[in-house]
Design a protein around this motif. Structure first.
Motif: not given
Length: 191
Positions: A82-89, A133-136, A148-152, A162-165
């Motif tokens: 998904s995509t979320t607002t930055h800082g609020d997963w 990008a970072e891991l989250a 396990g999630v790549v957070l862009i 923030d987009t999680g993949f």
């Protein structure tokens, strides 16, 4: 005769028998009640998602078309969470299909990051909009524990998102983070 046979004979002789096992009217009524409650809950969830999308209607539409130079057959396979607002997963963006979880193939080129999604329209993030990008451990729609999630993190108009993949192969996580961060470094060097 055995003791069990004698006991059965005595019960039959006295005219006693067990109560009816099933009361059909009560069962049908209870089934209809449970289905109505379940249907009502599903409708409320759908309505809440629609209202969230309406509240986020001021969010500009992201680029959905892929650049012509991107070969969609290559990249990293996984799940677009998904995509979320930055800082609020947990604050999922419902507008423009950004909150739709889907299998996806991610390709990183000099032009940006392309998410070729199966269940929703493709999402293209131009290189100029990539922040980092970072891991989250997770994002709305996908929690893996660990990293396990790549957070862009990227910009869409005046918003930071923030987009999680979640890549299928564990080895692809670090490689994808490095490739996306390389885009951000190139853009900062060119600015």
């Amino acid at each position: 005769m055995t003791k069990e046979a004698v006991g059965t004979t005595i019960l039959l002789a006295s005219g006693e028998h067990s109560a009816p096992v099933t009361q059909w009217a009560a069962r049908i009524g209870l089934t209809v009640l449970i289905l109505a409650v379940f249907g009502g809950l599903c409708w409320l969830m759908w309505r809440g998602y629609q209202r969230r999308a309406a509240r986020q209607a001021d969010l500009p539409a992201p680029a959905t078309g892929a650049p012509t130079a991107v070969d969609q057959g290559e990249g990293v396979e996984g799940v677009y969470a998904s995509t979320t607002t930055h800082g609020d997963w947990l604050d999922r963006i419902a507008a423009h299909g950004l909150g739709v979880r889907s299998n996806a193939n991610v390709t990183v080129t000099g032009e940006g990051v392309l998410f070729a999604r199966a269940a929703a329209s493709d999402l293209f993030i131009p290189a100029a909009d990539v922040v980092s990008a970072e891991l989250a451990p997770g994002i709305a729609g996908k929690v893996t524990g660990g990293e396990g999630v790549v957070l862009i993190t990227w910009r869409l108009g005046e918003y930071t998102l923030d987009t999680g993949f979640h890549p299928r192969a564990k080895a692809d996580r670090e490689r994808l983070v490095e490739a996306v961060n390389g885009l951000g470094e190139k853009e900062r060097a060119n600015a």
